[in-house]
Scaffold this active site. Structure first.
Site, PDB file in Angstrom:
ATOM      1  N   THR A   7      12.294  61.077  49.272  1.00 44.24           N
ATOM      2  CA  THR A   7      12.298  60.800  47.835  1.00 44.24           C
ATOM      3  C   THR A   7      12.136  62.091  47.053  1.00 44.24           C
ATOM      4  OG1 THR A   7      11.325  59.477  46.049  1.00 44.24           O
ATOM      5  CG2 THR A   7       9.788  60.370  47.651  1.00 44.24           C
ATOM      6  N   LYS A  12       6.134  58.490  43.405  1.00 40.66           N
ATOM      7  CA  LYS A  12       6.247  57.692  44.622  1.00 40.66           C
ATOM      8  C   LYS A  12       5.708  58.480  45.819  1.00 40.66           C
ATOM      9  CE  LYS A  12      10.132  54.922  45.040  1.00 40.66           C
ATOM     10  NZ  LYS A  12      11.509  54.710  45.503  1.00 40.66           N
ATOM     11  N   ASP A  69      12.608  51.751  49.110  1.00 38.95           N
ATOM     12  CA  ASP A  69      13.423  51.279  47.987  1.00 38.95           C
ATOM     13  C   ASP A  69      12.697  50.094  47.369  1.00 38.95           C
ATOM     14  OD1 ASP A  69      15.779  51.956  46.501  1.00 38.95           O
ATOM     15  OD2 ASP A  69      16.484  49.950  46.960  1.00 38.95           O
ATOM     16  N   SER A  70      12.500  50.163  46.071  1.00 41.78           N
ATOM     17  CA  SER A  70      11.656  49.178  45.398  1.00 41.78           C
ATOM     18  C   SER A  70      12.342  48.633  44.162  1.00 41.78           C
ATOM     19  CB  SER A  70      10.343  49.826  44.940  1.00 41.78           C
ATOM     20  OG  SER A  70       9.746  50.490  46.008  1.00 41.78           O
ATOM     21  N   PHE A 150       4.229  54.998  36.907  1.00 42.89           N
ATOM     22  CA  PHE A 150       5.601  55.294  36.504  1.00 42.89           C
ATOM     23  C   PHE A 150       6.380  53.989  36.332  1.00 42.89           C
ATOM     24  CE2 PHE A 150       8.001  54.489  40.467  1.00 42.89           C
ATOM     25  CZ  PHE A 150       6.959  54.402  41.375  1.00 42.89           C
ATOM     26  N   GLY A 151       7.623  54.134  35.902  1.00 39.90           N
ATOM     27  CA  GLY A 151       8.536  52.987  35.845  1.00 39.90           C
ATOM     28  C   GLY A 151       8.012  51.858  34.977  1.00 39.90           C
ATOM     29  N   HIS A 178       2.763  46.548  45.904  1.00 38.68           N
ATOM     30  CA  HIS A 178       3.831  46.264  46.869  1.00 38.68           C
ATOM     31  C   HIS A 178       3.930  47.394  47.911  1.00 38.68           C
ATOM     32  CE1 HIS A 178       4.952  48.507  43.373  1.00 38.68           C
ATOM     33  NE2 HIS A 178       6.129  48.856  43.844  1.00 38.68           N
ATOM     34  N   ARG A 179       3.856  48.646  47.438  1.00 41.65           N
ATOM     35  CA  ARG A 179       3.962  49.809  48.328  1.00 41.65           C
ATOM     36  C   ARG A 179       2.748  49.868  49.264  1.00 41.65           C
ATOM     37  NH1 ARG A 179       5.338  52.655  44.385  1.00 41.65           N
ATOM     38  NH2 ARG A 179       7.545  52.213  44.656  1.00 41.65           N
TER      39      ARG A 179
HETATM   40  P1  IMP Z   1      13.690  53.216  43.662  1.00 42.37           P
HETATM   41  O1  IMP Z   1      15.179  52.958  43.654  1.00 42.37           O
HETATM   42  O2  IMP Z   1      13.008  52.636  44.826  1.00 42.37           O
HETATM   43  O3  IMP Z   1      13.368  54.662  43.477  1.00 42.37           O
HETATM   44  O4  IMP Z   1      13.010  52.495  42.418  1.00 42.37           O
HETATM   45  C1  IMP Z   1      13.736  51.755  41.489  1.00 42.37           C
HETATM   46  C2  IMP Z   1      13.007  51.644  40.210  1.00 42.37           C
HETATM   47  O5  IMP Z   1      12.039  50.615  40.321  1.00 42.37           O
HETATM   48  C3  IMP Z   1      12.251  52.872  39.728  1.00 42.37           C
HETATM   49  O6  IMP Z   1      13.076  53.730  38.998  1.00 42.37           O
HETATM   50  C4  IMP Z   1      11.179  52.260  38.856  1.00 42.37           C
HETATM   51  O7  IMP Z   1      11.697  52.010  37.580  1.00 42.37           O
HETATM   52  C5  IMP Z   1      10.928  50.916  39.536  1.00 42.37           C
HETATM   53  N1  IMP Z   1       9.750  50.993  40.403  1.00 42.37           N
HETATM   54  C6  IMP Z   1       9.708  51.142  41.751  1.00 42.37           C
HETATM   55  N2  IMP Z   1       8.442  51.152  42.178  1.00 42.37           N
HETATM   56  C7  IMP Z   1       7.676  51.030  41.089  1.00 42.37           C
HETATM   57  C8  IMP Z   1       6.264  51.010  40.887  1.00 42.37           C
HETATM   58  O8  IMP Z   1       5.447  51.126  41.810  1.00 42.37           O
HETATM   59  N3  IMP Z   1       5.862  50.865  39.609  1.00 42.37           N
HETATM   60  C9  IMP Z   1       6.724  50.747  38.556  1.00 42.37           C
HETATM   61  N4  IMP Z   1       8.027  50.780  38.689  1.00 42.37           N
HETATM   62  C10 IMP Z   1       8.506  50.924  39.943  1.00 42.37           C
END
Ligand code: IMP
Length: 196
Positions: A7, A12, A69-70, A150-151, A178-179
Site C-alpha cells: 500500500t 492504512k 482491499d477495503s 482517514f476516508g 474491520h482491519r
Molecule cells: P482501498 O481500495 O482498500 O485502499 O480503500 C478504498 C477506500 O475505502 C479508501 O479510499 C477509503 O475511502 C475507504 N476505507 C477503507 N478503509 C477505511 C477505513 O478504515 N476507514 C475509513 N475509510 C476506509
C-alpha cells in the site's frame, strides 16, 4: 524474511503495522519500491483486488506481500460504495468529495446502517495466496465528526459506540475495526504459512 505491505496509503500502513504482530519479519511497504507502478484495482470484489495486489507486488519485489482491499457497504444504497469506495465521487476524488457524495445519497434516508469490510491477502513470491476477511457494523451519521483516521471515518459510528472512528482515535479503532478483525484472524491462521 522480508514482507512488503502493498500500500501507499500511510494511514492504512500505520494501522496494519500497529495491529499485526510481524515478529521476526522485516517489514517494508510500497513506499520502499517507488519504481513499481501502482496495481490497477479493477476486480469486482474486495477479494479479487486484494489477491491481485498481493500477488503482483510479491512477484515484482521477490518478497512476501500483504495487501488489504477495503470498502464501506451502505445497506440502503444496495451495498454502495463497496468495492468502489476509493473513487465513489469520481476518478481523482478526495476523501472529502466521497464523504459529501455519501451524505447527499443518504439525505432523507432513515436506514443508516452500514459496514466496513476488508479482505487481506498474503502472497509468497511463487504466488501462493491466503486471504482473511473482517467486518465492522455501524451507522452513517449526517455530519462529519472527528479528525483522526482517514476516508469515511468521520461519518462512521461503530456498533456499541456513540462516537465516529475519527473521534474514537486509533487505539479504539485498531481494536474493533474491520482491519483489526481480519488481522486478528491472520495472526491465528497464518503463523505456520509464514514460518515455513
Ligand atoms: P482501498 O481500495 O482498500 O485502499 O480503500 C478504498 C477506500 O475505502 C479508501 O479510499 C477509503 O475511502 C475507504 N476505507 C477503507 N478503509 C477505511 C477505513 O478504515 N476507514 C475509513 N475509510 C476506509
Amino acid at each position: 524474511m522480508k514482507l512488503v505491505i502493498a500500500t501507499r496509503n500511510a494511514h492504512k500502513l500505520e494501522e496494519i503495522k500497529s495491529i499485526f504482530d510481524f515478529q521476526h519479519l522485516e517489514v517494508l511497504s510500497a513506499f520502499d519500491f517507488p519504481e513499481i507502478p501502482d496495481v490497477i484495482e479493477d476486480g469486482n470484489t474486495l477479494e479479487a483486488n486484494a489477491i491481485k495486489k498481493a500477488v503482483e507486488i510479491s512477484k515484482a519485489t521477490g518478497c512476501w506481500a500483504m495487501a488489504d482491499d477495503s470498502g464501506l457497504e451502505v445497506n440502503v444504497l444496495d451495498g454502495a460504495p463497496g468495492v468502489y469506495s476509493a473513487r465513489y465521487a469520481g476518478e481523482q476524488c478526495s476523501y472529502s468529495d466521497n464523504n459529501k457524495k455519501l451524505l447527499r445519497e443518504l439525505m432523507g434516508k432513515k436506514d443508516r446502517s452500514a459496514q466496513f469490510c476488508t479482505v487481506i491477502a498474503l502472497s509468497d513470491p511463487e504466488g501462493n495466496v491466503k486471504t482473511v476477511s473482517g467486518k465492522c457494523h455501524g451507522l452513517i451519521i449526517d455530519e462529519l465528526r472527528g479528525s483522526t483516521g482517514f476516508g469515511y471515518d468521520p461519518l462512521f459510528v461503530p456498533e456499541g459506540y456513540t462516537e465516529t472512528f475519527a473521534e474514537l482515535g486509533s487505539e479504539v479503532k485498531n481494536r474493533i475495526s474491520h482491519r483489526a478483525q481480519a488481522l486478528q484472524k491472520a495472526c491465528d491462521e497464518w503463523a505456520d504459512f509464514i514460518s515455513r
